[in-house]
Motif scaffolding. Sequence first.
Motif, PDB file in Angstrom:
ATOM      1  N   LEU A 135       6.473   1.362 -14.246  1.00 53.52           N
ATOM      2  CA  LEU A 135       6.500   1.629 -16.278  1.00 53.52           C
ATOM      3  C   LEU A 135       4.397   1.505 -15.663  1.00 53.52           C
ATOM      4  N   VAL A 136       3.337   2.852 -15.712  1.00 52.27           N
ATOM      5  CA  VAL A 136       2.275   3.408 -15.513  1.00 52.27           C
ATOM      6  C   VAL A 136       1.902   2.675 -17.564  1.00 52.27           C
ATOM      7  N   LEU A 137       0.753   2.425 -17.878  1.00 51.24           N
ATOM      8  CA  LEU A 137      -0.105   2.784 -19.180  1.00 51.24           C
ATOM      9  C   LEU A 137      -0.948   4.056 -18.850  1.00 51.24           C
ATOM     10  N   ASP A 138      -1.186   4.163 -19.691  1.00 48.39           N
ATOM     11  CA  ASP A 138      -2.249   5.192 -19.796  1.00 48.39           C
ATOM     12  C   ASP A 138      -3.369   4.384 -20.357  1.00 48.39           C
ATOM     13  N   PHE A 139      -4.708   3.919 -20.036  1.00 43.18           N
ATOM     14  CA  PHE A 139      -5.546   3.256 -20.186  1.00 43.18           C
ATOM     15  C   PHE A 139      -6.619   4.598 -20.422  1.00 43.18           C
ATOM     16  N   GLY A 140      -6.455   5.538 -19.996  1.00 42.75           N
ATOM     17  CA  GLY A 140      -7.148   6.791 -20.450  1.00 42.75           C
ATOM     18  C   GLY A 140      -9.112   7.438 -19.260  1.00 42.75           C
ATOM     19  N   GLN A 141      -7.529   6.763 -17.674  1.00 38.58           N
ATOM     20  CA  GLN A 141      -8.682   7.350 -16.703  1.00 38.58           C
ATOM     21  C   GLN A 141      -7.165   7.919 -16.133  1.00 38.58           C
ATOM     22  N   PRO A 142      -7.792   9.036 -14.582  1.00 40.15           N
ATOM     23  CA  PRO A 142      -6.885   9.265 -14.252  1.00 40.15           C
ATOM     24  C   PRO A 142      -6.109   8.408 -13.094  1.00 40.15           C
ATOM     25  N   VAL A 143      -4.966   8.742 -12.904  1.00 39.71           N
ATOM     26  CA  VAL A 143      -4.565   7.531 -11.875  1.00 39.71           C
ATOM     27  C   VAL A 143      -3.450   8.232 -10.578  1.00 39.71           C
ATOM     28  N   GLU A 144      -3.721   8.018  -9.797  1.00 41.66           N
ATOM     29  CA  GLU A 144      -3.290   7.996  -8.707  1.00 41.66           C
ATOM     30  C   GLU A 144      -1.735   7.422  -7.741  1.00 41.66           C
ATOM     31  N   PHE A 145      -0.320   8.237  -7.849  1.00 43.54           N
ATOM     32  CA  PHE A 145       0.468   7.739  -7.039  1.00 43.54           C
ATOM     33  C   PHE A 145       0.905   7.765  -6.139  1.00 43.54           C
ATOM     34  N   SER A 146       0.961   6.389  -5.427  1.00 45.38           N
ATOM     35  CA  SER A 146       1.649   6.572  -3.932  1.00 45.38           C
ATOM     36  C   SER A 146       2.620   5.832  -3.163  1.00 45.38           C
ATOM     37  N   PRO A 147       3.942   6.570  -3.549  1.00 38.42           N
ATOM     38  CA  PRO A 147       5.096   6.139  -3.220  1.00 38.42           C
ATOM     39  C   PRO A 147       5.354   5.463  -2.218  1.00 38.42           C
ATOM     40  N   GLN A 148       4.305   6.017  -0.144  1.00 40.02           N
ATOM     41  CA  GLN A 148       4.568   4.582   0.091  1.00 40.02           C
ATOM     42  C   GLN A 148       3.697   4.395   1.424  1.00 40.02           C
ATOM     43  N   LEU A 149       3.689   3.986   1.873  1.00 38.28           N
ATOM     44  CA  LEU A 149       2.809   3.287   3.008  1.00 38.28           C
ATOM     45  C   LEU A 149       3.259   4.240   4.751  1.00 38.28           C
ATOM     46  N   ARG A 150       2.998   4.608   4.742  1.00 38.90           N
ATOM     47  CA  ARG A 150       3.403   5.317   6.299  1.00 38.90           C
ATOM     48  C   ARG A 150       2.197   5.410   7.863  1.00 38.90           C
ATOM     49  N   TYR A 151       2.619   5.432   8.717  1.00 43.13           N
ATOM     50  CA  TYR A 151       2.271   5.076  10.317  1.00 43.13           C
ATOM     51  C   TYR A 151       2.045   6.236  11.064  1.00 43.13           C
ATOM     52  N   ALA A 152       1.107   6.966  11.128  1.00 44.72           N
ATOM     53  CA  ALA A 152       0.862   7.591  12.623  1.00 44.72           C
ATOM     54  C   ALA A 152       1.157   6.765  13.521  1.00 44.72           C
ATOM     55  N   PRO A 153       1.708   7.382  14.705  1.00 43.72           N
ATOM     56  CA  PRO A 153       1.849   7.235  15.694  1.00 43.72           C
ATOM     57  C   PRO A 153       0.940   5.814  16.360  1.00 43.72           C
ATOM     58  N   GLY A 154      -0.539   5.461  16.431  1.00 40.46           N
ATOM     59  CA  GLY A 154      -1.009   5.565  16.963  1.00 40.46           C
ATOM     60  C   GLY A 154      -1.088   3.880  15.930  1.00 40.46           C
ATOM     61  N   GLY A 155      -0.559   3.835  14.602  1.00 48.18           N
ATOM     62  CA  GLY A 155      -0.643   3.233  13.382  1.00 48.18           C
ATOM     63  C   GLY A 155      -1.916   2.801  12.782  1.00 48.18           C
ATOM     64  N   LYS A 156      -2.552   4.408  12.288  1.00 48.89           N
ATOM     65  CA  LYS A 156      -3.364   4.274  11.271  1.00 48.89           C
ATOM     66  C   LYS A 156      -2.424   4.656  10.132  1.00 48.89           C
ATOM     67  N   VAL A 157      -3.076   4.670   9.019  1.00 48.90           N
ATOM     68  CA  VAL A 157      -2.528   4.756   7.637  1.00 48.90           C
ATOM     69  C   VAL A 157      -2.239   5.705   7.046  1.00 48.90           C
ATOM     70  N   GLU A 158      -1.362   6.515   6.988  1.00 50.71           N
ATOM     71  CA  GLU A 158      -0.697   7.335   5.812  1.00 50.71           C
ATOM     72  C   GLU A 158      -0.315   7.809   4.680  1.00 50.71           C
ATOM     73  N   ARG A 159      -1.606   7.235   3.407  1.00 53.57           N
ATOM     74  CA  ARG A 159      -0.562   7.785   2.220  1.00 53.57           C
ATOM     75  C   ARG A 159      -1.285   8.668   1.544  1.00 53.57           C
ATOM     76  N   THR A 160      -0.251   9.235   1.137  1.00 56.32           N
ATOM     77  CA  THR A 160      -0.800  10.546   0.505  1.00 56.32           C
ATOM     78  C   THR A 160       0.213   9.808  -1.446  1.00 56.32           C
ATOM     79  N   PHE A 161      -0.775  10.175  -1.907  1.00 55.94           N
ATOM     80  CA  PHE A 161      -0.871  10.726  -3.336  1.00 55.94           C
ATOM     81  C   PHE A 161      -1.408  12.206  -4.227  1.00 55.94           C
ATOM     82  N   GLU A 162      -0.361  11.524  -5.697  1.00 51.51           N
ATOM     83  CA  GLU A 162       0.333  12.415  -6.419  1.00 51.51           C
ATOM     84  C   GLU A 162      -1.267  11.482  -8.110  1.00 51.51           C
TER      85      GLU A 162
END
Lengths: 422, 173
Positions: free
Chosen positions: A179-206
């Motif tokens: 549950l995410v409340l609307d405090f009047g500012q845009p919010v981005e959501f990322s469902p999970q944390l992934r890693y590229a083969p070298g260990g770099k973080v890959e997060r996608t946001f919507e």
Amino acid sequence: MTMNDSDVRGILHRATDDLVSPPGLLAEVRRGGRRRVVRRRAVLAAVCAAVVAVPVAGVLDLPGNAGDAPIASPLLDEPTRGDLATDDGYLRQVRAVWQRQIAQSDDPPRGEPNIVWAGDTPAGPAAYVAHATVHGMTVGFVKPTVDGPRVSTLTQVTDTETDGLEQAALLGPQRDVLLVLDFGQPVEFSPQLRYAPGGKVERTFEPVVFRDGAAVLSVPPQRTKLTVALSRTPVERENMIHIDGTSEIYFPDHKDRPGPPLVRYTLPGAEQVWGIDPVAEDVIAPTKALAEYLDPVGAHTHNGSPLLWVYGATPDGRRLLMETVQYDDDPSHVIALLAGPQLPFEAVASTTADWSAPLPVRLRLPDDQGVVVVAEGSALSYRVGDGQWTDAGRNAALLPATATEVRVTDANGTTTTVPVGS
Amino acid sequence: MRDSRGAEFDDFVRTRSAVLLRVAFLLTGDRHAAEDLLQEVLEQLYVRWRRVQSSPEAYARRALVNRSINRWRWRARRPEQSLGDHDGVARDHADTVAVRELVVGALRALPARQRAAVVLRYLEDLPVVDVAAAMGCSEGAVKSHASRGLARLRGALAESSLVMPITGTGSSR
């Protein structure tokens, strides 16, 4: 028994050596610091206004000075939103459990609570309440449970900013409803944390799409760790949205987690290029240099795997710093950074540590600068092709780029030969 | 919106917060209070970063001591989530827990200024001049506080079987 100064030092260290700062400290500090800045600006503005007002009013009433002035927050008087906003039965239940809970707070309430949002979710009905108090305002989620509505964590607020408040909550026994409340500012959501083969973080946001004051998202069950993340825009650590109930996930029954072993090694020759003792100084990689390997907004803990730092010098005279980044029970990523004289560190190579292996870390540096190997408590030697074994010391070493095999002899005398690899 | 404090502040918190937390813990005698205190001080540091960034640790140390001595000035303001829930404090080894309780108990029995002097001198290993700066008093006063505090601490700890030669913990922390 007589204690000398050394004994006193020793016992003070023994009493505190295991204390480690919490993973969330920096974010909490930044969040709190920003709010202090805002409050400070408010006070300065009030002082400027008072310069004019004093001859007339004769009273200086600075915000935050008395602590008893009611704060004006939209959360306290805006009409209830959500699809249960007119469900008198549910609202009555919410007020009842809220009043019981806030009665135990050390900041006494003033007047009636305001139910900011009340709505149905796949986990059951939920609400968010704000209540004016003697020192400001208390807010909190009311979550559905099998025993009916239950107030989650009460948060005391001393200013009108919503920045830094828990703006979201995980609901349901599987914690799979966000549950995410609307405090009047845009919010981005990322469902999970992934890693590229070298260990770099890959997060996608919507973007989070709010409707009638909140958004209800279906997320993977967050039972033992938090994979989801929320941020105001732009997505960055300072804008991270905190999720109510995180500590229940990471610290069930309020039990502590054992701190990870912190392991630091200095390789021969390091002192010549470092100019300081990096172990004594607890040197870590600059955040900027590690940025691609760091989760920009997630909340994590650790699983007790070692946190490793290796300080050295490359054959071409650069500073070498190797550091692990590990979140929760995810792989332990080992990143090598190099810095030339007067230049900042840059990440140049990475690998994954296998702490159960005889040789947990083996990482080849670029430009033929060698191979870093680490095996805590073990003696190390190497050879090139079928040549003689050469002693490489204990625990950690920077082997020549031409090395083809490394021999690891652990504390029990067990010897393992490992190819250096590419 | 970028923060002018940049990565320097982040790096300071990341590198020095554990050390400062240990000081705060011995000054307050309570882990959660120590974490609240540390967070308060670091937030204060954040606000004043431009002015204190040349010696942030000295500033933080002084703020810790001041606030621990004048505990009425500060109060926990993180009811929503204790950072204590996040730390990796306990190895749950009985002897570690026993040492901690013993030390905390002995330090609590000291007056606040004696406690501060002992902690800064013997945990932080600071020279007298730096302790004086942190405590806002003269070097002579530091010596006096440290000496008295140490004598009382020794008295409280001396009978314990836990006082023994100190050995390393296996890793170079």
